[in-house]
Design an enzyme around this catalytic site. Sequence first.
Site, short mmCIF file in Angstrom:
data_model
loop_
_atom_site.label_atom_id
_atom_site.label_comp_id
_atom_site.label_asym_id
_atom_site.label_seq_id
_atom_site.Cartn_x
_atom_site.Cartn_y
_atom_site.Cartn_z
N LYS A 22 0.88 -1.18 0.00
CA LYS A 22 0.00 0.00 0.00
C LYS A 22 0.91 1.22 0.00
O LYS A 22 1.44 1.62 1.04
CB LYS A 22 -0.88 -0.02 1.25
CG LYS A 22 -2.24 0.66 1.07
CD LYS A 22 -2.17 2.12 0.67
CE LYS A 22 -1.92 3.03 1.86
NZ LYS A 22 -1.77 4.45 1.45
N GLU A 54 9.22 1.50 11.35
CA GLU A 54 10.27 2.51 11.23
C GLU A 54 9.57 3.85 11.25
O GLU A 54 8.87 4.21 10.32
CB GLU A 54 11.07 2.27 9.95
CG GLU A 54 12.39 2.98 9.96
CD GLU A 54 12.32 4.36 9.36
OE1 GLU A 54 11.99 5.32 10.12
OE2 GLU A 54 12.56 4.50 8.15
N CYS A 64 13.53 10.22 7.14
CA CYS A 64 13.41 9.67 8.50
C CYS A 64 14.70 9.86 9.26
O CYS A 64 14.70 10.16 10.45
CB CYS A 64 13.00 8.20 8.45
SG CYS A 64 13.59 7.29 7.03
N GLU A 88 9.80 15.70 15.62
CA GLU A 88 10.21 15.59 14.23
C GLU A 88 9.40 16.61 13.41
O GLU A 88 8.17 16.56 13.38
CB GLU A 88 9.91 14.17 13.72
CG GLU A 88 10.36 13.96 12.28
CD GLU A 88 10.10 12.54 11.78
OE1 GLU A 88 8.93 12.09 11.82
OE2 GLU A 88 11.07 11.88 11.37
#
Length: 483
Positions: A177, A252, A286, A385
């Site tokens: 997906k 992750e 990331c 983040e």
Amino acid sequence: MLQNSVRHQLFIDNKQTPAASGESIQVVDPSDGQVFAQIARGGAADIDRAVGAARRASVGAWGVMTAVERGRVLRRWADLVAAAGDELAHLESRDTGKPMRQARADATAFARYFEYYAGAADKLHGQTIPYQNGYTVMTIREPHGVTGHIIPWNYPMQIFGRSVGAALAAGNACVVKPAEDACLSLLRAAELGAQAGLPPGALNVVTGLGPEAGQALAEHPGIDHISFTGSPDTGRRVAQAAAGHHCPVTLELGGKSPQIVFADADLEATLPVLVNAIIQNCGQTCSAGSRVLIERAAWDQVLAQLAERFAALRAGPASQDLDLGPLISERQRQRVRDFLAEARDSGLELAGQGTIVADAPPLGFYEPPALLASVPSASRLFQEEIFGPVLVATAFDDEAQALALANDSPYGLVAGVWTRDGARQMRMARGIRTGQVFVNNYGAGGGVELPFGGVKHSGYGREKGFEALYGFTTLKTIALRHD
Ligand code: NAI
Ligand code: MG
């Protein structure tokens, strides 16, 4: 208008197929904010169909293929991806807004993942274990069966490559997906997979929205393992849905990775890497190096040089191949602007800022890169983040404080340590709580061979390298009595 009519379909059983809903989602070019294509809005019924196709492949043509043959299919796929590298890079650059240079590097890494896992497919073996007399005990690495892969929009090719490449090498059949914001390179790659010899059902791609197609994939009882890369909140939702049928997950979830610069560092080598680690892909990485911790003795010098480099950075359309492209969406730009507004409101110093080129289309999602100085560790800008081109700088007085600041984060993905002192390199590398530590280099985005993943809220499980293959297999112990 002609281009608006490009409609992409789902890819199930090696065939293009419409979504059951008959609906589509608009594909926007972040460089100019214009719609240029449509993808199919897949949902639960399509996921169910894809899982069925994958199951048939996993017990059929794909499941019975020998490891060496699986490796050969992956190897041919690697070659096709490499040959189509320019086309794939253009698709992903338009879809995500990343500069062409970056998209080309991603296409190269994409092929390299398949090459790496092609070579590993027939080298994944178990052990024999000394046991009581009259027994032989062995372990066998078996595929989970059908694996689900939920991919984010920042590095579609690379994250698909690392995750699907390893899962297929280990003998799983996959349902993917992709993110609704960036699918096109993956739909094309799936066609190349079929061309390389993947039997129908070994790889299926269902585009759609996260809460629809993504949620349906995580909940589906026919999925035997899920690999997810994205935000901590969505990762939690995926893990909760998977727990409903005791399905293992690899998560992750990004980071707030520190770059720790001691006064004895080779600054000429350090500075360009510090800048690149936060502006690459417009900070939407990331493993972005988003906090720079600087020893006070070098603070003035490092900050001045960083500010100078930031001032020279230019953002513009992906096709111009500048230092930065646009952010992926208006929503992502707003997120970055909210953080910057908070920095202003709390009186933080904007020490350096780049520019947007004058001819950038006005409806593109541009935001100039920003360097914020003396950011306290309690600030949300230090802790969270941002996922944009914003670097926060904080001073430290000694090694103990550097380590404390580095670990003062809910995340633990990657860290960079810059010093010439060998014992300190090792003390820092051992003391930092992250999944990767780079010393006098920073491997943002690179390293096909290097196990990658986090601790704390950065997630768990490892992708990339040989280690990833273990995550995509389950271990069976066979004890044979023969006395
Ligand atoms: P997200 O985590 O919601 O999206 C990632 C993937 O999960 C996409 O494919 C999405 O369709 C899917 N998804 C969304 N909701 C789902 C659900 N309920 N069940 C299953 N799948 C679902 O991330 P989003 O909203 O695109 O970005 C928000 C923030 O997440 C970013 O600002 C960034 O901080 C972080 N992020 C981190 C990434 C990383 O590389 N670690 C990648 C993308 C986002
Ligand atoms: Mg989302």
